[in-house]
Design an enzyme around this catalytic site. Structure first.
Site, mmCIF file in Angstrom:
data_model
loop_
_atom_site.group_PDB
_atom_site.id
_atom_site.type_symbol
_atom_site.label_atom_id
_atom_site.label_comp_id
_atom_site.label_asym_id
_atom_site.label_seq_id
_atom_site.Cartn_x
_atom_site.Cartn_y
_atom_site.Cartn_z
ATOM 1 N N HIS A 83 0.842 -1.204 0.000
ATOM 2 C CA HIS A 83 0.000 0.000 0.000
ATOM 3 C C HIS A 83 0.872 1.248 0.000
ATOM 4 C CE1 HIS A 83 -2.760 3.162 1.280
ATOM 5 N NE2 HIS A 83 -1.991 3.369 2.345
ATOM 6 N N ASP A 112 6.275 21.629 -26.420
ATOM 7 C CA ASP A 112 6.268 20.271 -25.876
ATOM 8 C C ASP A 112 7.310 20.217 -24.766
ATOM 9 O OD1 ASP A 112 6.225 17.393 -25.502
ATOM 10 O OD2 ASP A 112 5.432 17.249 -27.533
ATOM 11 N N TRP A 148 7.258 0.067 3.965
ATOM 12 C CA TRP A 148 7.766 0.717 2.754
ATOM 13 C C TRP A 148 9.195 1.222 2.949
ATOM 14 C CZ3 TRP A 148 8.863 5.867 0.913
ATOM 15 C CH2 TRP A 148 8.901 6.835 1.909
ATOM 16 N N SER A 175 12.694 6.088 -14.091
ATOM 17 C CA SER A 175 11.602 6.854 -14.673
ATOM 18 C C SER A 175 11.564 8.260 -14.088
ATOM 19 C CB SER A 175 10.289 6.126 -14.421
ATOM 20 O OG SER A 175 9.210 6.996 -14.624
ATOM 21 N N SER A 176 11.681 8.359 -12.751
ATOM 22 C CA SER A 176 11.618 9.681 -12.122
ATOM 23 C C SER A 176 12.776 10.552 -12.567
ATOM 24 C CB SER A 176 11.698 9.588 -10.604
ATOM 25 O OG SER A 176 10.807 8.673 -10.113
ATOM 26 N N HIS A 259 13.283 11.668 3.472
ATOM 27 C CA HIS A 259 12.685 12.928 3.871
ATOM 28 C C HIS A 259 12.468 13.873 2.689
ATOM 29 C CE1 HIS A 259 10.827 15.755 6.432
ATOM 30 N NE2 HIS A 259 11.441 16.658 5.681
ATOM 31 N N GLU A 261 11.878 13.017 -0.165
ATOM 32 C CA GLU A 261 10.767 12.394 -0.873
ATOM 33 C C GLU A 261 9.421 12.948 -0.397
ATOM 34 O OE1 GLU A 261 10.380 10.393 -3.361
ATOM 35 O OE2 GLU A 261 8.256 9.921 -3.081
ATOM 36 N N TYR A 263 8.856 15.901 0.503
ATOM 37 C CA TYR A 263 8.661 17.189 -0.153
ATOM 38 C C TYR A 263 8.451 17.033 -1.648
ATOM 39 C CZ TYR A 263 9.264 19.112 4.326
ATOM 40 O OH TYR A 263 9.057 19.387 5.640
ATOM 41 N N SER A 274 -1.217 27.228 -5.380
ATOM 42 C CA SER A 274 -0.799 28.605 -5.671
ATOM 43 C C SER A 274 -1.308 29.082 -7.031
ATOM 44 C CB SER A 274 0.729 28.723 -5.629
ATOM 45 O OG SER A 274 1.214 28.370 -4.359
ATOM 46 N N HIS A 308 15.424 12.982 11.935
ATOM 47 C CA HIS A 308 14.226 12.998 12.786
ATOM 48 C C HIS A 308 13.403 11.724 12.628
ATOM 49 C CE1 HIS A 308 12.004 15.466 9.453
ATOM 50 N NE2 HIS A 308 11.932 14.174 9.208
ATOM 51 N N HIS A 309 13.752 10.890 11.652
ATOM 52 C CA HIS A 309 13.078 9.589 11.546
ATOM 53 C C HIS A 309 13.796 8.537 12.385
ATOM 54 C CE1 HIS A 309 10.423 10.843 8.258
ATOM 55 N NE2 HIS A 309 11.438 11.592 7.880
ATOM 56 N N THR A 334 7.354 27.162 5.564
ATOM 57 C CA THR A 334 6.008 26.618 5.360
ATOM 58 C C THR A 334 4.966 27.604 5.867
ATOM 59 O OG1 THR A 334 6.988 24.455 5.755
ATOM 60 C CG2 THR A 334 4.601 24.550 5.647
ATOM 61 N N LYS A 337 4.330 30.268 3.429
ATOM 62 C CA LYS A 337 3.423 29.854 2.363
ATOM 63 C C LYS A 337 1.967 29.936 2.818
ATOM 64 C CE LYS A 337 6.232 27.064 -0.558
ATOM 65 N NZ LYS A 337 5.661 27.557 -1.802
ATOM 66 N N ARG A 456 1.741 0.874 15.022
ATOM 67 C CA ARG A 456 1.390 0.722 13.610
ATOM 68 C C ARG A 456 1.927 -0.612 13.087
ATOM 69 N NH1 ARG A 456 5.769 4.567 10.393
ATOM 70 N NH2 ARG A 456 4.712 3.778 8.527
#
Ligand code: HEM
Ligand SMILES: [Cu+2]
Length: 549
Positions: A83, A112, A148, A175-176, A259, A261, A263, A274, A308-309, A334, A337, A456
């Protein structure tokens, strides 16, 4: 643009009617047109969203009551892992790339994407990757089941499902990277004359910065999983304590990718809202330049906070403080924003069409996710909350109410441009309110579950957690139902909706994509938009004063 001599069709002349000559296979499998590729990406992402969503519902069904009802624990872990992987890499990221493909060239006045053929390759790596992930459920040992994050030692001991996941991640990363190279080159090189970098729509900026993030960290993830692979099969000991390796090393490498990722899934959402909020507030975006700087600061800071993880793995208190304060620092840009979005709405002539509803929903709920993130950033608090449902609540407020809601908003906003028809406004608003309510019913109670200590990634739980879990499961199934409704609404629009859309259906929209017809013709901006058109749009967005610049 179209001429009567289409039949002659010399290869050198304008191909405005090309789509009428090519077969289905040629158009979609050999696609090089940014709009076709965008469409492919978007449908792929939606099908992955449904796939990952069904897995989420399987998880929630098991968690409706304490005890084991439906799945064996090992299969439950496969469900949570896949998931997560499918939602992140299969749904959210490709959906943003699809939007970038469809909209960036239109918005910056380019014919293009820069590398049209590489674009085709970027997309067609995705379906095989998805197939590998799905096949992995059926191999001996089943799919990857270590979460994950793929932490060793679990990911080293796992069966061949893990190898398939690693290969899938390699493909997704390739791909990315190619998609990002395309975005960077397009944005930097083929903007319309007169559109300097600081006059580009904010969506262009956020996609540009996201693309840089991806180019920086996708290889890091690829490296991490390759090291896993060699530990698994080629007798290296990067992460195996038994040979002098260190499993915590994996966590450092993973989160140096992981991390940023987060963002990568948030910045494009910032870009979308925006665009939408100024349109429906009928005011230029407040603080455009500060938005650009805030986006850059968030991107740079995102590389410095991975620890922080890992507060709970045992690091010196000084290191914990370093990661804690840097993490909190991200709240500053943040906050800039959120302030700017609210200031844009302030005293605007607001209307609340579906894209605006999703954008305001985004601002409110993303703020909730941001605050729970700040709580988790407090190292001593995190050691209590690590791996509880509080974390699950936090990141779903960011990813579902953040990334996903912005994608819904974007879909309604640009659907007239894509299809040439207007969607049914009442149904759109129903989809918003339905999603808003059931999203909160699903995920808000998870804060309480986490605070009370529910772990979890566990298929069974203590009796005390029963009620909130039942609530979350009901919420999740209702939320899921609403997305089927969304699909029908989109199909209804494609089939004619509530009537034809004009080139610019939104009164307050001023960016370049609204200058071309709806649906956007197969080829647009073969000659760049004239300076007058560009400047008209810039002026309306407050990006061009009356004085000379
Ligand atoms: C919209 C409906 C969704 C529901 C009901 C849902 C539900 C869940 C549940 C129940 C878990 C397992 C929590 C655990 O046991 O640790 C989970 C994990 C996760 N979800 Fe979702 N989710 C949804 C959407 C999304 C989306 C859109 C994303 C986007 C990226 C996402 C990303 C993740 C991730 C990364 C995990 C962690 C997997 C892991 O622990 O390895 N989810 N979700
Ligand atoms: Cu983080």
């Amino acid at each position: 643009m179209t001429t009567a001599n289409d039949a002659l069709h010399a290869p050198s002349h304008d191909h405005a009617h090309e789509e009428h000559h090519v077969s289905f296979v040629q158009r979609w499998f050999y696609a090089t047109n940014h709009k076709d590729i965008g469409t492919l990406y978007l449908w792929f992402a939606f099908s992955m969203f449904i796939t990952g969503g069904i897995m989420a519902l399987c998880i929630r069904a098991e968690l409706f009551q304490p005890g084991l009802q439906f799945w064996q624990p090992d299969f439950f872990n496969q469900l949570t892992t896949l998931h997560g992987v499918i939602m992140v890499f299969g749904a959210i990221m490709p959906a943003f790339t699809g939007l970038a493909n469809w909209m960036l060239p239109l918005m910056i006045g380019a014919p293009d994407m820069a590398f049209a053929r590489m674009n085709n390759w970027s997309f067609w790596l995705l379906p095989p990757a998805a197939a590998l992930l799905m096949i992995s459920f059926f191999v001996p040992g089943g799919a990857a089941a270590g979460g994950w994050t793929l932490y060793p030692p679990l990911s080293i001991q796992a069966g061949m499902g893990m190898d398939l996941a690693i290969f899938a991640i390699h493909l997704l990363g390739l791909s990315s990277i190619m998609g990002s190279i395309n975005i960077v080159t397009t944005v930097l090189n083929i903007r319309a004359p007169g559109m300097t970098m600081l006059k580009m729509p904010l969506f262009g900026w956020t996609m540009l910065i996201t693309a840089y993030l991806l180019i920086a960290v996708a290889p890091v993830l690829a490296g991490a999983v390759t090291m896993l692979l060699t530990d698994r099969h080629f007798d290296t000991h990067f992460f195996k304590a038994v040979g002098g390796g260190d499993p915590v090393l994996f966590q450092h490498i993973f989160w140096f990718f992981g991390h940023p990722e987060v963002y990568i899934m948030a910045l494009p959402a910032f870009g979308i809202v925006s665009q939408i909020i100024p349109t429906f507030a009928r005011k230029p975006l407040f603080g455009y330049v500060s938005m650009v700087y805030a986006t850059c600061s968030i991107a740079i800071l995102s590389f410095m906070v991975w620890g922080h993880h890992m507060f709970a793995v045992g690091m010196p208190a000084s290191t914990q403080l370093f990661f804690m304060f840097l993490t909190m620092l991200i709240a500053v840009p943040t906050g800039v924003k959120v302030f700017n979005w609210i200031a844009t709405m302030w005293q605007g002539s607001m209307t609340f069409e579906t894209p605006m509803l999703f954008s305001i929903g985004f601002v409110c709920l993303f703020t909730v996710g941001g605050f729970s993130g700040l709580i988790l950033a407090i190292a001593p608090v995190d050691t209590q909350m690590q791996d509880t449902y509080y974390v699950v609540a936090h990141f779903h407020y960011v990813l579902v109410a953040g990334a996903l809601f912005s994608l819904f908003g974007a879909t309604y906003y640009w659907l007239p441009k894509w299809t040439g028809y207007m969607y049914h406004e009442g149904r759109g608003q129903f989809h918003f309110w339905w999603s808003m309510i059931w999203f909160n019913v699903t995920f808000f109670p998870m804060h309480f579950l986490g605070l009370a200590g529910m772990p979890r990634r566990i298929p069974d739980y203590n009796m005390q957690f029963t009620d909130f879990n039942a609530m979350a499961t009901v919420g999740a199934f209702c939320f899921g139902l609403g997305q089927i409704f969304f699909l029908f609404n989109v199909i209804h629009t494609i089939r004619g909706g509530v009537g034809k859309a004009p080139a610019s259906p939104w009164e307050g929209a001023n960016t370049l994509e609204w200058e071309v017809a709806s649906p956007a013709p197969h080829h647009t901006w073969e000659t760049p938009p004239s300076l007058e058109i560009v400047e008209k749009g810039l002026k309306a967005q407050g990006l061009l004063g009356d004085h000379h610049e």
